[in-house]
Design a protein around this motif. Sequence first.
Motif, PDB file in Angstrom:
ATOM      1  N   ILE A   1       0.843  -1.196   0.000  1.00  0.00           N
ATOM      2  CA  ILE A   1       0.000   0.000   0.000  1.00  0.00           C
ATOM      3  C   ILE A   1       0.882   1.251   0.000  1.00  0.00           C
ATOM      4  CG2 ILE A   1      -1.802   1.284   1.203  1.00  0.00           C
ATOM      5  CD1 ILE A   1      -2.699  -1.384  -0.061  1.00  0.00           C
ATOM      6  N   GLY A   2       0.622   2.124  -0.965  1.00  0.00           N
ATOM      7  CA  GLY A   2       1.366   3.372  -1.086  1.00  0.00           C
ATOM      8  C   GLY A   2       0.656   4.314  -2.022  1.00  0.00           C
ATOM      9  N   ASN A   3       0.843   5.603  -1.816  1.00  0.00           N
ATOM     10  CA  ASN A   3       0.153   6.629  -2.597  1.00  0.00           C
ATOM     11  C   ASN A   3       1.192   7.475  -3.319  1.00  0.00           C
ATOM     12  OD1 ASN A   3      -1.330   9.080  -3.340  1.00  0.00           O
ATOM     13  ND2 ASN A   3      -2.938   8.303  -1.994  1.00  0.00           N
ATOM     14  N   VAL A   4       0.912   7.856  -4.550  1.00  0.00           N
ATOM     15  CA  VAL A   4       1.870   8.678  -5.303  1.00  0.00           C
ATOM     16  C   VAL A   4       2.057  10.053  -4.675  1.00  0.00           C
ATOM     17  CG1 VAL A   4       1.600   7.545  -7.542  1.00  0.00           C
ATOM     18  CG2 VAL A   4       0.043   9.413  -6.904  1.00  0.00           C
ATOM     19  N   MET A   5       1.218  10.414  -3.732  1.00  0.00           N
ATOM     20  CA  MET A   5       1.386  11.687  -3.031  1.00  0.00           C
ATOM     21  C   MET A   5       2.400  11.576  -1.887  1.00  0.00           C
ATOM     22  SD  MET A   5      -0.348  13.514  -4.898  1.00  0.00           S
ATOM     23  CE  MET A   5      -0.011  15.003  -3.966  1.00  0.00           C
ATOM     24  N   ASP A   6       2.912  10.382  -1.662  1.00  0.00           N
ATOM     25  CA  ASP A   6       3.860  10.137  -0.559  1.00  0.00           C
ATOM     26  C   ASP A   6       5.121   9.500  -1.139  1.00  0.00           C
ATOM     27  OD1 ASP A   6       5.267   9.350   1.675  1.00  0.00           O
ATOM     28  OD2 ASP A   6       3.669   8.081   2.499  1.00  0.00           O
ATOM     29  N   TRP A   7       6.113  10.316  -1.482  1.00  0.00           N
ATOM     30  CA  TRP A   7       7.299   9.801  -2.157  1.00  0.00           C
ATOM     31  C   TRP A   7       8.123   8.896  -1.253  1.00  0.00           C
ATOM     32  CZ3 TRP A   7      12.449  10.205  -0.972  1.00  0.00           C
ATOM     33  CH2 TRP A   7      12.820  11.137   0.006  1.00  0.00           C
ATOM     34  N   GLN A   8       8.081   9.127   0.035  1.00  0.00           N
ATOM     35  CA  GLN A   8       8.896   8.322   0.949  1.00  0.00           C
ATOM     36  C   GLN A   8       8.399   6.878   1.015  1.00  0.00           C
ATOM     37  OE1 GLN A   8       8.519  11.087   4.308  1.00  0.00           O
ATOM     38  NE2 GLN A   8      10.740  11.433   4.233  1.00  0.00           N
ATOM     39  N   THR A   9       7.074   6.708   1.014  1.00  0.00           N
ATOM     40  CA  THR A   9       6.524   5.347   0.994  1.00  0.00           C
ATOM     41  C   THR A   9       6.854   4.661  -0.322  1.00  0.00           C
ATOM     42  OG1 THR A   9       4.730   5.969   2.493  1.00  0.00           O
ATOM     43  CG2 THR A   9       4.425   3.970   1.206  1.00  0.00           C
TER      44      THR A   9
ATOM     45  N   LEU B   1      -7.513  17.482  -8.246  1.00  0.00           N
ATOM     46  CA  LEU B   1      -7.041  16.115  -8.083  1.00  0.00           C
ATOM     47  C   LEU B   1      -6.289  15.624  -9.316  1.00  0.00           C
ATOM     48  CD1 LEU B   1      -9.968  14.284  -6.227  1.00  0.00           C
ATOM     49  CD2 LEU B   1      -7.638  14.642  -5.406  1.00  0.00           C
ATOM     50  N   TYR B   2      -6.709  16.068 -10.515  1.00  0.00           N
ATOM     51  CA  TYR B   2      -5.982  15.679 -11.734  1.00  0.00           C
ATOM     52  C   TYR B   2      -4.507  16.066 -11.615  1.00  0.00           C
ATOM     53  CZ  TYR B   2     -10.425  14.966 -14.270  1.00  0.00           C
ATOM     54  OH  TYR B   2     -11.660  14.528 -14.696  1.00  0.00           O
ATOM     55  N   TYR B   3      -4.268  17.277 -11.142  1.00  0.00           N
ATOM     56  CA  TYR B   3      -2.906  17.804 -11.083  1.00  0.00           C
ATOM     57  C   TYR B   3      -2.154  17.249  -9.877  1.00  0.00           C
ATOM     58  CZ  TYR B   3      -5.023  20.687 -14.607  1.00  0.00           C
ATOM     59  OH  TYR B   3      -5.690  21.100 -15.748  1.00  0.00           O
ATOM     60  N   ASP B   4      -2.878  17.011  -8.765  1.00  0.00           N
ATOM     61  CA  ASP B   4      -2.243  16.423  -7.588  1.00  0.00           C
ATOM     62  C   ASP B   4      -1.706  15.022  -7.910  1.00  0.00           C
ATOM     63  OD1 ASP B   4      -2.892  18.654  -6.109  1.00  0.00           O
ATOM     64  OD2 ASP B   4      -4.685  17.763  -5.217  1.00  0.00           O
ATOM     65  N   ILE B   5      -2.553  14.202  -8.521  1.00  0.00           N
ATOM     66  CA  ILE B   5      -2.183  12.807  -8.778  1.00  0.00           C
ATOM     67  C   ILE B   5      -1.296  12.681 -10.010  1.00  0.00           C
ATOM     68  CG2 ILE B   5      -3.048  10.486  -9.253  1.00  0.00           C
ATOM     69  CD1 ILE B   5      -3.677  11.580  -6.428  1.00  0.00           C
ATOM     70  N   ASN B   6      -1.691  13.301 -11.115  1.00  0.00           N
ATOM     71  CA  ASN B   6      -1.000  13.074 -12.384  1.00  0.00           C
ATOM     72  C   ASN B   6       0.310  13.845 -12.502  1.00  0.00           C
ATOM     73  OD1 ASN B   6      -3.267  11.569 -12.877  1.00  0.00           O
ATOM     74  ND2 ASN B   6      -4.169  12.983 -14.340  1.00  0.00           N
ATOM     75  N   VAL B   7       0.380  15.037 -11.922  1.00  0.00           N
ATOM     76  CA  VAL B   7       1.586  15.860 -12.072  1.00  0.00           C
ATOM     77  C   VAL B   7       2.485  15.727 -10.831  1.00  0.00           C
ATOM     78  CG1 VAL B   7       2.500  18.145 -12.586  1.00  0.00           C
ATOM     79  CG2 VAL B   7       0.281  17.458 -13.509  1.00  0.00           C
ATOM     80  N   GLU B   8       1.928  16.017  -9.652  1.00  0.00           N
ATOM     81  CA  GLU B   8       2.735  15.871  -8.442  1.00  0.00           C
ATOM     82  C   GLU B   8       3.113  14.410  -8.205  1.00  0.00           C
ATOM     83  OE1 GLU B   8       4.076  18.385  -6.824  1.00  0.00           O
ATOM     84  OE2 GLU B   8       3.106  19.595  -8.377  1.00  0.00           O
ATOM     85  N   GLY B   9       2.211  13.499  -8.610  1.00  0.00           N
ATOM     86  CA  GLY B   9       2.523  12.077  -8.507  1.00  0.00           C
ATOM     87  C   GLY B   9       3.729  11.702  -9.346  1.00  0.00           C
TER      88      GLY B   9
END
Length: 318
Positions: free
Chosen positions: A45-53, A80-88
Amino acid sequence: MKIILIGGSGFVGTQLIDRLLETSGVEVLNIDKNNSSKYPELTRIGNVMDWQTLAHHAKGGDVVVLLAAEHRDDVSPISLYYDINVEGMRNTLRAMEENGIKRLIFTSSVAVYGLDKDSPNEDTAIDPFNDYGKSKWQAEQVLHVWHRNHPDWNINIIRPTVIFGEGNRGNVYNLLKQIASGRFMMIGKGNNKKSMSYIGNIVAFICFLIAEKKQEGYEVYNYVDKPDFTTNDLVHHTGHILGKKIPTIRIPYGLGMLGGYGFDFLAFITRKKLNISSVRVKKFCATTQFSSSKAMSSGFVPPYTMEEGLRRMLEEEF
């Protein structure tokens, strides 16, 4: 070779894992915010918003395949498009750098070209019409700048058109379900061509790029299976494969768009996500035809024809 999938619990990722596990000498790990229903033992389990995980789970990886994306038409809030797709994307690159991983395959989208273009190829001007396409293009720009500063990396970007196949529950599935049920309403004349990609061919192309084992370079590929079907062709082939006479009610485009705006208003006042909207009517009636000559001249041979892919999906699902 250890292959890290980010966002591999969904439709494409599951089929990709199926194929990768058939390859000897390959280890697969999936990082996703949702557990995989088919491969929970391979998922962390990990989220693209959390680079450390991401970095923690990606240790020892050789190649990253980035599939995670916010892609639905009705995402709210739009940020959310930009949070997930770009920051991710930025977080994925940071996690890769932390682990010394220098090979990335990223699934972007032909949505970066916009609608009703004349069979665009990889050199065609970018003109996205919605936030999904804009965010995918921004993610590609992040990658372009990154590679300029990391020329020893190997980066491959795939821009697939709409993907269909067994297990899919997206727009193509909904369209074929309506056609197969005999309750299909054609908006417009139905002569607009629709470039599509069969899931078996998409995952085969990703595996082809992985197997090339290039150590550096930056390439962009459209992915489309030919020939391009019109909506009328889809109705015809569906009826033929299922052995059904498909009745078709035809609605003029203007009236269809008016109905779409009505559903937009209804969704706004009820705060509910509906299956019909003006954006979906517009996309349904648009010509979405793309060139994939670069991918097809790369040495890759699709294992399935369009007709075979459509038959496999229809016989499995309906």
